[in-house]
Design an enzyme around this catalytic site. Structure first.
Site, mmCIF file in Angstrom:
data_model
loop_
_atom_site.group_PDB
_atom_site.id
_atom_site.type_symbol
_atom_site.label_atom_id
_atom_site.label_comp_id
_atom_site.label_asym_id
_atom_site.label_seq_id
_atom_site.Cartn_x
_atom_site.Cartn_y
_atom_site.Cartn_z
ATOM 1 C CG HIS A 155 -4.491 -9.094 1.017
ATOM 2 N ND1 HIS A 155 -3.878 -9.952 1.908
ATOM 3 C CD2 HIS A 155 -3.949 -7.868 1.253
ATOM 4 C CE1 HIS A 155 -3.009 -9.276 2.642
ATOM 5 N NE2 HIS A 155 -3.031 -8.005 2.264
ATOM 6 C CG ASN A 183 -0.455 -9.114 5.764
ATOM 7 O OD1 ASN A 183 0.062 -10.133 6.228
ATOM 8 N ND2 ASN A 183 0.123 -8.423 4.800
ATOM 9 C CE1 TYR A 202 -5.735 -4.514 6.346
ATOM 10 C CE2 TYR A 202 -4.226 -5.769 4.980
ATOM 11 C CZ TYR A 202 -4.493 -4.663 5.759
ATOM 12 O OH TYR A 202 -3.530 -3.707 5.979
ATOM 13 C CG ASN A 230 0.614 -11.813 9.892
ATOM 14 O OD1 ASN A 230 -0.526 -11.857 10.319
ATOM 15 N ND2 ASN A 230 0.923 -11.196 8.765
ATOM 16 C CB THR A 284 -0.922 -0.002 1.227
ATOM 17 O OG1 THR A 284 -1.857 -1.070 1.084
ATOM 18 C CG2 THR A 284 -1.665 1.316 1.369
#
Length: 361
Positions: free
Chosen positions: A177, A180, A182, A234, A25
């Site tokens: 995606h 992370n 989302y 993570n 991003t």
């Protein structure tokens, strides 16, 4: 034995080498539109075997951060077309990363983008801890709306529609995606997904949303043009998982779909990499858990030893548009100015020189 500098076929994607530009991003969209600087930025980095774009929201409510691009309107498709043409003219291969941020968003960001002050959505009405950037500075995350059954179906449809638009815009494929913190990751997480229906509870239920999104996108554009990114354990986005049980199950199910690749973020639990490598019969792109930039060039050896089929780099691609050339030559690598990573103009974006363009001492 293959090396990182040899070509690779991943589904229908043809990579000139096995060094991938990871999604990053940059918050430089004009509203939700990529700009001429965006086209320059990616074209400068077309030496990568594969470029994965910054996260692109498949719907207005899927936007998380300020000034991030979308792929759900005709105007966005036209703007992305200029980007893909520039990359292809430079000989590159590029996929659009479709990123719905779920509860990691803020009404101020969708309002600034011209879509109204939309409340973020998630698998459950559970607020993420922490704060998010907005046009007026950091603000606490807000309580998301829990997606209804109909809204889940609509969101899956949004991913498929965005994938079709990506192909219309000239992308070679898409990356879903699922990492992370989302939306897809939120469905996987035990603390973000408190549902008691078929979308929550057991690992088999919590992987369902990710699988259905992958099936829908593959059905829309072909599995051979569809990749997915995962990041076991993570913790980003305030996520907690039973990752040892969940990810082998998820990857084994994804493997049956014949996707172009799995892009694995290793940083959460590197011990999962060989486990998931065995569960995945297709192309594996690895973003390894090397802590410091000084260690990152050693990633290329992970192709030669069979740990992965390709490796991805993020920050080094910001400051080294010719990263592949530098790695192949063992040349010095520039470090990025992370103070210019997000927002702003061309500075810290398109003004990093190639090795060939630097003055001779």
């Amino acid at each position: 034995m293959s090396t990182a500098f040899e070509p690779l076929a991943a589904g229908s994607l043809r990579l000139r080498n096995r060094i991938v530009m990871a999604p990053m991003t940059r918050s430089r969209a004009d509203g939700t539109l990529p700009t001429s600087d965006t086209a320059t930025y990616y074209a400068q980095r077309a030496g990568a075997g594969l470029i994965v774009t910054e996260g692109i929201q498949p719907s207005a409510v899927g936007q998380g951060y300020p000034s991030t691009p979308g792929l759900h309107t005709a105007e966005q498709v036209e703007a992305w077309g200029a980007v893909t043409r520039a990359v292809h003219a430079a000989g590159g291969t590029v996929v659009a990363q479709l990123m719905h941020t779920g509860r990691i968003g803020h009404p101020a960001n969708t309002e600034a983008a011209g879509h109204g002050a939309l409340t973020p959505v998630g698998p459950s009405a559970v607020r993420a801890r922490g704060q998010i950037f907005t046009p007026t500075g950091l603000q606490d995350h807000v309580d998301p709306d829990e997606l209804t059954e109909d809204q889940i179906a609509g969101t899956i449809g949004d991913f498929a529609a965005a994938a079709r638009l990506a192909i219309t815009a000239g992308f070679d494929g898409v990356e879903i995606h699922g990492a992370n913190g989302y939306l897809l990751h939120q469905f996987l997480a035990t603390n973000a997904n408190l549902r008691t229906d078929d979308w929550g509870g057991s690992p088999a239920n919590r992987i369902r949303f990710t699988l259905e999104v992958a099936r829908a996108v593959a059905g829309a554009i072909g599995a051979d043009r569809t990749g997915i990114r995962l990041s076991p354990a993570n913790g980003l986005g305030d996520t907690v998982e039973d990752h040892v049980a969940l990810y082998p199950l998820l990857v084994a199910e994804l493997d049956t779909l014949g996707l172009a690749y799995l892009h694995l973020v290793e940083a959460g639990d590197p011990s999962m990499t060989p486990v998931l490598r065995r569960a995945w019969s297709g192309t594996l792109i690895l973003n390894p858990a090397h802590a410091g930039l000084a260690d990152h060039p050693t990633r290329v050896g992970l192709v030669a030893d069979g740990t992965a089929d390709a490796v991805s780099f993020a920050r080094l691609f910001i400051s080294n548009p010719d990263l592949v050339t530098r790695l192949a030559a063992g040349a010095p690598l520039a470090e990025p100015d992370l103070g210019k990573a997000y927002g702003g103009d061309h500075r810290g974006y398109t003004d990093y020189p190639t090795l060939a363009a630097q003055p001779v001492a």
